[in-house]
Design a protein around this motif. Structure first.
Motif, PDB file in Angstrom:
ATOM      1  N   PRO A 174       0.833  -1.214   0.000  1.00  0.00           N
ATOM      2  CA  PRO A 174       0.000   0.000   0.000  1.00  0.00           C
ATOM      3  C   PRO A 174       0.863   1.258   0.000  1.00  0.00           C
ATOM      4  O   PRO A 174       0.978   1.963   1.012  1.00  0.00           O
ATOM      5  N   VAL A 175       1.478   1.573  -1.128  1.00  0.00           N
ATOM      6  CA  VAL A 175       2.495   2.627  -1.191  1.00  0.00           C
ATOM      7  C   VAL A 175       1.966   4.019  -0.829  1.00  0.00           C
ATOM      8  O   VAL A 175       2.747   4.907  -0.462  1.00  0.00           O
ATOM      9  N   ASP A 176       0.651   4.225  -0.925  1.00  0.00           N
ATOM     10  CA  ASP A 176       0.086   5.538  -0.600  1.00  0.00           C
ATOM     11  C   ASP A 176      -0.397   5.633   0.842  1.00  0.00           C
ATOM     12  O   ASP A 176      -0.855   6.690   1.279  1.00  0.00           O
ATOM     13  N   ASP A 177      -0.323   4.535   1.566  1.00  0.00           N
ATOM     14  CA  ASP A 177      -0.779   4.508   2.960  1.00  0.00           C
ATOM     15  C   ASP A 177       0.296   5.093   3.873  1.00  0.00           C
ATOM     16  O   ASP A 177       1.457   4.674   3.829  1.00  0.00           O
ATOM     17  N   GLU A 178      -0.089   6.058   4.710  1.00  0.00           N
ATOM     18  CA  GLU A 178       0.879   6.733   5.575  1.00  0.00           C
ATOM     19  C   GLU A 178       1.518   5.776   6.581  1.00  0.00           C
ATOM     20  O   GLU A 178       2.699   5.890   6.913  1.00  0.00           O
ATOM     21  N   LYS A 179       0.733   4.828   7.062  1.00  0.00           N
ATOM     22  CA  LYS A 179       1.254   3.848   8.015  1.00  0.00           C
ATOM     23  C   LYS A 179       2.351   3.003   7.373  1.00  0.00           C
ATOM     24  O   LYS A 179       3.388   2.712   7.991  1.00  0.00           O
ATOM     25  N   TYR A 180       2.132   2.643   6.119  1.00  0.00           N
ATOM     26  CA  TYR A 180       3.132   1.847   5.392  1.00  0.00           C
ATOM     27  C   TYR A 180       4.367   2.688   5.081  1.00  0.00           C
ATOM     28  O   TYR A 180       5.510   2.215   5.221  1.00  0.00           O
ATOM     29  N   LYS A 181       4.167   3.931   4.672  1.00  0.00           N
ATOM     30  CA  LYS A 181       5.301   4.816   4.384  1.00  0.00           C
ATOM     31  C   LYS A 181       6.177   4.981   5.619  1.00  0.00           C
ATOM     32  O   LYS A 181       7.410   4.961   5.540  1.00  0.00           O
ATOM     33  N   GLU A 182       5.538   5.141   6.773  1.00  0.00           N
ATOM     34  CA  GLU A 182       6.273   5.296   8.029  1.00  0.00           C
ATOM     35  C   GLU A 182       7.080   4.043   8.339  1.00  0.00           C
ATOM     36  O   GLU A 182       8.228   4.110   8.782  1.00  0.00           O
ATOM     37  N   LEU A 183       6.470   2.890   8.083  1.00  0.00           N
ATOM     38  CA  LEU A 183       7.161   1.617   8.314  1.00  0.00           C
ATOM     39  C   LEU A 183       8.407   1.511   7.448  1.00  0.00           C
ATOM     40  O   LEU A 183       9.472   1.121   7.925  1.00  0.00           O
ATOM     41  N   ARG A 184       8.289   1.858   6.163  1.00  0.00           N
ATOM     42  CA  ARG A 184       9.411   1.724   5.238  1.00  0.00           C
ATOM     43  C   ARG A 184      10.573   2.647   5.592  1.00  0.00           C
ATOM     44  O   ARG A 184      11.723   2.384   5.241  1.00  0.00           O
ATOM     45  N   MET A 185      10.292   3.730   6.292  1.00  0.00           N
ATOM     46  CA  MET A 185      11.337   4.697   6.625  1.00  0.00           C
ATOM     47  C   MET A 185      11.877   4.525   8.052  1.00  0.00           C
ATOM     48  O   MET A 185      12.600   5.374   8.554  1.00  0.00           O
TER      49      MET A 185
END
Length: 338
Positions: A174-185
């Motif tokens: 889910p590349v547009d999901d903020e929760k996922y973006k936070e996880l990746r960083m």
């Protein structure tokens, strides 16, 4: 350039001047019934990697897209910049210092995913490239038949698969999901742990026994966009890994106990301290050890004993085999020679 892209291939590269052409050529040597694209993220290398890529771009045209960073982004951000540009139904990846050895790799994996919509990703076995450029004929995973790799394998053995062997359904992230973006960083590297955890959450990775890629062993040259000069900072990386694992538990809303992953990582630290003491500071290992929950420490001790015994036995077998047959290498024509 057609918009009917079925597979997008990502390639992160940094200081791969000596290897990048072989990596790119191995992608475009693929024989497929579908369209694919290659997107390369060049992370402000200090050597001539960028010049080689610009030359390759002229050679391969629109099938190859370049992301040329003006400042060093680090592995995670470089990867993210590529993911944002992907258009294919499926995605695959290949680091700039590795290469694929089977010209039908993409087709085999594509056909499998098309036929098995319930499986999120498919991987395969691989060989090792030594410092002299020779490719071992020994399969790294040494699997005799295909199997489904999931949480049980991950927790017991750690991450034995490599991202350069995987093709996955691009929509599962889910590349547009903020929760996922936070996880990746969470950390600037070790994104494989996140990706493979998501594969497990969605059903696992189907692993083919075919050897279709070659992975380069670490050498003295700086070939990582995340401070390769820190390669001996194993304990510091372990703290980073623990942060990733705890973030994953939170991401999955506490559904999984991923402490065995931490135990696997700590086992690696203990093994390095035992067999290569100069690489790991004893005081830092002791501090790390005291910070761990008793359950993780106990699991790490058990894994350490098992790993030591298995490594000893495997070493004996390998020495006997080499004594009888000699070292065998892949010669580029699917034959093994001494």
């Amino acid at each position: 350039m057609t918009d009917n892209i079925m597979v997008s291939i990502s390639m992160v590269t940094y200081n791969h001047e000596d290897y990048i052409r072989q990596a790119v050529d191995s992608v475009f040597a693929q024989k497929t019934t579908f369209e694919f694209e290659l997107i390369v993220g060049e992370d402000c290398s200090t050597d001539n990697t960028r010049a080689v890529l610009l030359s390759l771009k002229e050679e391969y045209g629109d099938r190859m897209r370049l992301v040329l960073h003006e400042t060093n982004q680090g592995l995670s951000r470089n990867s993210a910049s590529i993911r944002a540009l992907m258009r294919g139904k499926y995605s695959a990846s290949l680091e700039g210092d590795n290469f694929w050895t089977d010209e039908y790799k993409l087709q085999k994996q594509f056909d499998f995913l098309e036929a098995h919509p319930d499986i999120p990703a498919v991987a395969h076995d691989y060989a090792v490239v030594f410092a002299d450029g020779k490719v071992s004929c020994d399969a790294r995973l040494r699997i005799k038949k295909d199997f489904l790799w999931g949480w049980k394998n991950f927790k017991k053995y750690g991450l034995t698969l490599r991202s350069s062997t995987v093709m996955m359904r691009r929509a599962i992230f889910p590349v547009d999901d903020e929760k996922y973006k936070e996880l990746r960083m969470i950390a600037p590297t070790m994104g494989d742990t996140i990706s493979f955890s998501i594969y497990c959450h969605l059903g696992g990775v189907y692993v083919m026994h075919d050897v279709m890629a070659a992975m380069r062993m670490p050498g003295k040259k700086d070939t990582s966009s995340f401070s390769f000069s820190n390669k001996n900072k194993m304990v510091e990386y372990t703290y980073m890994y623990i942060d990733i694992v705890r973030a994953l538990e939170k991401y999955f809303d506490g559904k999984y106990d991923l402490s065995p992953l931490i135990a696997n990582r700590v086992t690696g630290v203990l093994s390095t301290r035992l067999f290569h003491p100069s690489r790991v500071n004893a005081k830092s290992v002791n501090t790390l050890w005291k910070s761990l929950p008793p359950k993780v420490r106990m699991a790490a001790v058990v894994k350490m004993i098992r790993k030591t015994i298995c490594s000893f036995c495997r070493g004996i077998v390998n020495r006997l085999r080499k004594k009888i047959k000699g070292e065998m290498y892949y010669d580029g024509t699917k034959r093994c020679t001494r």
